[in-house]
Design an enzyme around this catalytic site. Structure first.
Site, PDB file in Angstrom:
ATOM      1  N   SER A 104     -11.366  -2.234   0.194  1.00 40.11           N
ATOM      2  CA  SER A 104     -10.791  -3.368   0.911  1.00 40.11           C
ATOM      3  C   SER A 104     -11.873  -4.327   1.390  1.00 40.11           C
ATOM      4  CB  SER A 104     -10.016  -2.857   2.126  1.00 40.11           C
ATOM      5  OG  SER A 104      -9.078  -1.899   1.706  1.00 40.11           O
ATOM      6  N   GLY A 122     -19.061 -17.035  -8.436  1.00 35.32           N
ATOM      7  CA  GLY A 122     -18.923 -17.450  -9.835  1.00 35.32           C
ATOM      8  C   GLY A 122     -19.982 -16.838 -10.744  1.00 35.32           C
ATOM      9  N   ASN A 139     -10.198  -9.918  10.016  1.00 32.93           N
ATOM     10  CA  ASN A 139      -9.225  -9.450   9.023  1.00 32.93           C
ATOM     11  C   ASN A 139      -7.989 -10.362   9.015  1.00 32.93           C
ATOM     12  OD1 ASN A 139      -8.349  -7.616   6.989  1.00 32.93           O
ATOM     13  ND2 ASN A 139      -7.057  -6.542   8.469  1.00 32.93           N
ATOM     14  N   SER A 140      -8.186 -11.637   9.385  1.00 32.76           N
ATOM     15  CA  SER A 140      -7.043 -12.559   9.296  1.00 32.76           C
ATOM     16  C   SER A 140      -6.694 -12.770   7.830  1.00 32.76           C
ATOM     17  CB  SER A 140      -7.360 -13.877   9.997  1.00 32.76           C
ATOM     18  OG  SER A 140      -8.575 -14.422   9.525  1.00 32.76           O
ATOM     19  N   GLY A 145     -14.166  -8.379  -1.900  1.00 31.43           N
ATOM     20  CA  GLY A 145     -14.160  -9.516  -2.816  1.00 31.43           C
ATOM     21  C   GLY A 145     -13.275  -9.366  -4.036  1.00 31.43           C
ATOM     22  N   LYS A 157       0.823  -1.211   0.000  1.00 32.03           N
ATOM     23  CA  LYS A 157       0.000   0.000   0.000  1.00 32.03           C
ATOM     24  C   LYS A 157       0.864   1.272   0.000  1.00 32.03           C
ATOM     25  CE  LYS A 157      -3.762  -2.437   0.407  1.00 32.03           C
ATOM     26  NZ  LYS A 157      -4.663  -2.590  -0.733  1.00 32.03           N
TER      27      LYS A 157
HETATM   28  C1  OXD Z   1      -6.505  -3.754   1.878  1.00 33.58           C
HETATM   29  C2  OXD Z   1      -5.629  -4.896   1.524  1.00 33.58           C
HETATM   30  O1  OXD Z   1      -7.030  -3.126   0.940  1.00 33.58           O
HETATM   31  O2  OXD Z   1      -4.989  -5.483   2.419  1.00 33.58           O
HETATM   32  O3  OXD Z   1      -6.689  -3.466   3.056  1.00 33.58           O
HETATM   33  O4  OXD Z   1      -5.541  -5.218   0.331  1.00 33.58           O
HETATM   34 MN    MN Z   2      -6.447  -3.747  -0.964  1.00 38.49          MN
END
Ligand code: OXD
Ligand code: MN
Length: 587
Positions: A249, A490, A363-364, A252, A207
């Site tokens: 984030s 899908g 968020n694992s 999907g 990031k």
């Molecule tokens: C986010 C990532 O956008 O980890 O947080 O991709």
């Molecule tokens: Mn991201």
């Protein structure tokens, strides 16, 4: 000195003088080095081997419970003037920021090893790739960077040849949230991050470099650094289209990038080029080309199962690092919605107790190399990238946004992207489920003033003779009982087909003030049991809701004052006009 590049050697010396590590290790990027790092972390207790029979080469890292997500409130863009960072960023003057964070770095690596990680974002031989060096005291960062980037000797060679690189300095510090900062200095092409070991805060290639610093660099150099997946869609006739898609984030992107065509659509194939970041360059053919600067995935684990994403489910059964998932009694990783096994130990290493919340942190994450993906394509290494047929924006909206719509042209498409709103998720620390503006899904990642960024986007109208079509999707519509009304996963291929057919001018559409919507019959529904009422709701708009939405977008633009490009305001006015004309006709 372990490099011929003086500027690099001098910077490493300066950092060592400030942070006082016991040792310095220059990462080669070899497999043997990775194995040795893993062994050391196991000995230290920061990495645990999972069941090596069923999950060979898979390991688990449990982070400090206060350090599980990106920290936007502690993330700063430190340009010389506050206006250049814009209201979309937290700002601190560069001198003040350096002084504040350098004080925290003082002696921070005592007793630790300082690792130097040269890396290349993008294929090593690509003119579109850019390099950086991360200095860190975290072995977890080293092993993750090995899976996520092209790092080590080959990258160092390119850096020495080019003579310049993005500087990233990271230390986990003491993990005290009060002494945690993620600072960016786009004008100096440098990053300083302390106090967190979490992916987005600590793997600086991702990031921090590939989005915040690169977006700034891209504006100066005439390209775009975007929070987008890149996917190739091959029809049964063998025609392949490439699409880049920006979603906030945890909405999907990884699933869409690895989509598995449903049995009712035989012969379709999907190829993943990237799941999170795309660098977009106009090329001589007048088209926009995309490369994925990363070479691995750092994906959200919960929700991954054989039905939602078989490819991801399979790809994380070997050579993967898990962060903050739970474990079963047989030492396999476990997470909510895995649909297999039972948790025995939770993400904090405690015996699992449902009263203490989910077994795996929401968020694992998993980290794996891109080649683990069964639908990896070697085009990920193509130096010129792939030409895009479409750019797709999207968000998580319970109501309002239809399943899909198309912008009238590039300029209108920039408005569609700039107006994106989405309900927040667990990928950032903060309240979950409230709508916030997330232009181009870049709210947390744009390294400069959004108003200037939109102007930069608009400038591509004249740089591209054959621009990609621009679309907006929403997989997340709900009924009044809070159930999702579109099956997603899908089945989203049906929507991608509509998008491709539109870019090829093969089908018509219904023109509305917000753009072109599908005729319900143009979305192939073979083998899918969806009520025609639901389909109508998914492919129509409520004008009064949209009037309120455009007002909200206008109010948001107002927070950027006169820096907002006039062309964007004109586009907004045109949509508002269209909506009031429809309302006037109806009354
Ligand atoms: C986010 C990532 O956008 O980890 O947080 O991709
Ligand atoms: Mn991201």
């Amino acid at each position: 000195m372990t490099t011929s590049l003086e500027a690099l050697a001098a910077w490493v010396d300066d950092v060592a003088a400030l942070t006082r590590p016991d040792r310095i290790h220059w990462c080669t990027g070899s497999d043997a080095e990775y194995a040795e790092m893993v062994r050391r972390m196991e000995a230290e207790g920061t990495l645990t081997a999972l069941n090596q029979d069923t999950y060979p080469n898979c390991y688990l890292h449990l982070s400090d419970p206060s350090d599980v997500a990106r920290v936007e409130h502690l993330t700063y863009v430190c340009t010389r003037t506050e206006a250049d960072a814009g209201p979309n960023n937290h700002w601190m003057a560069p001198d003040e920021a350096h002084a504040k964070i350098d004080a925290l770095f003082e002696g921070a690596m005592r007793g630790r090893t300082l690792y130097v990680i040269p890396y290349c974002m993008g294929p090593l031989d690509s003119p579109l790739a850019r390099c950086g060096v991360e200095i860190t005291d975290s072995p977890y960062v080293v092993v993750n960077m090995k899976l996520m980037t092209r790092m080590g000797d080959a990258a160092l060679e390119r850096i020495e040849r080019e003579g310049h690189f993005v500087k990233g300095l990271h230390s986990t510090g003491d993990l005290d949230p009060n002494r945690r900062f993620i600072m960016h200095f786009p004008e100096e092409l440098s990053i300083k991050s302390i106090g967190s070991g979490y992916g987005g805060n600590a793997l600086l290639g991702k990031k921090c470099h590939a989005l915040r610093i690169a977006s700034y660099q891209a504006r100066e150099e005439g390209w775009l650094a975007e929070h987008m997946l890149i996917v190739g869609i091959e029809s049964p006739a063998g025609e392949t289209h490439y699409i880049a898609c920006a979603l906030p984030s945890a909405c999907g992107k990884t699933n869409l990038a690895m989509l598995i065509p449903p049995e009712s659509l035989p012969g379709w194939k999907i190829w993943t080029l990237g799941d999170d970041i795309a660098w977009l360059h106009p090329r001589d053919d007048g088209r926009l080309h995309a490369i994925n600067p990363e070479s691995g995935y750092f994906g959200v684990v919960p929700g991954t199962n054989a039905r939602t994403n078989r490819n991801a489910f399979d790809m994380i059964t070997h050579d993967a690092i898990f962060t903050n998932v739970a474990r079963t009694a047989t030492n396999e990783p476990w997470w909510e919605d895995k649909k297999e096994g039972e948790p025995a130990i939770d993400w904090q290493g405690r015996p699992y107790d449902p009263a203490s919340g989910p077994a795996a942190h929401p968020n694992s994450r998993f980290t794996v190399g891109a080649k683990n993906n069964p639908v990896y394509t070697s085009l990920s290494e193509a130096p010129e990238g792939v030409p895009l047929s479409a750019i797709v924006f999207g968000g998580r909206r319970k109501e309002l946004a239809p399943l899909v719509y198309q912008a009238r042209d590039w300029r209108h498409g920039v408005l569609v992207g700039a107006g994106v709103g989405s309900e927040t998720t667990a990928a950032n620390i903060g309240e979950v489920g409230i709508v916030r503006r997330d232009p181009m899904a870049m709210k947390p990642f744009c390294g400069y003033n959004f108003a200037d960024y939109w102007a930069h986007w608009l400038s591509f109208e004249s740089r591209l003779s054959n621009p990609p079509g621009i679309f907006h999707i929403n997989w997340f519509r709900q009924d009044k009982d809070g159930r999702f009304i579109w099956p997603g996963f899908g089945e989203n291929l049906r929507v991608l087909r509509w998008i491709i057919d539109r870019t090829e001018d093969r089908i018509g559409a219904h023109e509305t003030p917000i753009g072109y919507l599908p005729h319900a019959e143009d979305i192939d529904m073979q083998g899918l049991d969806i009520d025609s009422d639901v389909m109508r709701a998914l492919t129509s708009i409520d004008e009064s809701q949209w009037q309120a939405e455009m007002d909200a977008i206008e109010a948001y633009f107002d927070t950027f004052g006169d820096r907002v490009p006039a062309a964007l305001r004109d586009e907004l006015a045109a949509v508002k006009n269209g909506l009031s004309n429809v309302a006037a006709k109806a009354s």
